[in-house]
Design an enzyme around this catalytic site. Structure first.
Site, short mmCIF file in Angstrom:
data_model
loop_
_atom_site.label_atom_id
_atom_site.label_comp_id
_atom_site.label_asym_id
_atom_site.label_seq_id
_atom_site.Cartn_x
_atom_site.Cartn_y
_atom_site.Cartn_z
N HIS A 133 45.77 -28.15 21.53
CA HIS A 133 46.76 -29.16 21.90
C HIS A 133 46.77 -30.29 20.89
O HIS A 133 45.91 -30.39 20.03
CB HIS A 133 46.56 -29.67 23.33
CG HIS A 133 45.25 -30.35 23.60
ND1 HIS A 133 44.89 -31.56 23.05
CD2 HIS A 133 44.22 -29.98 24.39
CE1 HIS A 133 43.69 -31.91 23.50
NE2 HIS A 133 43.26 -30.96 24.32
N CYS A 160 38.29 -28.63 24.19
CA CYS A 160 39.53 -28.09 23.62
C CYS A 160 39.55 -28.30 22.11
O CYS A 160 38.65 -28.90 21.55
CB CYS A 160 40.74 -28.79 24.25
SG CYS A 160 41.09 -28.29 25.93
#
Length: 184
Positions: A133, A160
């Site tokens: 992301h 992440c």
């Protein structure tokens, strides 16, 4: 679908201090001399590769170098992206291993537990938990400058893989379901 995003967000953060001033000086020197990375731009000044699934291109994430490499089927680097992963150990670690791009993806999420969200998310493990992301955003959708400026320099995510805004958007829109993701 319930999206928690970015690994284990419910653990308390811990800090470690060091009295080794030489190490601290070396790290500060490296950060000052590191190339300026603009998180608002693509990592490279060239077109992104064709990620048609028949090409067998894949993504290699280097936690040590804080880079994502778009690899050809012959293991040639086609494109290099700056990233920030989770730390090497502890609660915010990015899992190592071989995974693949999953079906879950979206334009924006916000995780109230961690107080941050991101744009252009694409799942690669645990169906919406571990993602590629953009650099993080706050509740109002504004990019968090402190984290954005660490891109490519420091592992500081919750597990992440943070990317520049255009790189995250490209993965979200052009990397197909099933593409191999290897994290070392």
């Amino acid at each position: 679908m319930f999206l928690t995003a970015c690994g284990n967000n419910d653990k308390k953060a811990s800090s470690v201090s060091s009295s080794n001033s030489t190490s601290s000086q070396n790290i500060n020197h490296q950060i000052k001399n590191a190339p300026k990375i603009d998180w608002r731009k693509s990592s490279e000044n060239k077109p992104y590769p064709d990620m048609n699934i028949k090409n067998n291109n894949w993504l290699l994430v280097s936690i040590k170098k804080q880079r994502v490499y778009v690899m050809s089927s012959k293991n040639k680097v086609l494109y290099t992206m700056y990233c920030s992963t989770g730390s090497d150990n502890g609660d915010n670690m990015t899992p190592r291993g071989t995974y693949s791009i999953q079906a879950e993806r979206g334009s924006h999420f916000y995780n109230a537990a961690s107080g941050e969200g991101a744009n252009y998310w694409t799942s690669w493990k645990d169906h919406g938990i571990y993602l590629f992301h953009s650099v993080p955003v706050n509740k109002a959708g504004k990019y968090l400058m402190k984290d954005a400026h660490q891109l490519g320099k420091k592992a500081n995510s919750h597990g992440c893989i943070r990317l520049s805004v255009p790189d995250a958007k490209w993965i979200n829109q052009h990397v197909p379901f099933g593409t191999k993701v290897e994290i070392k």
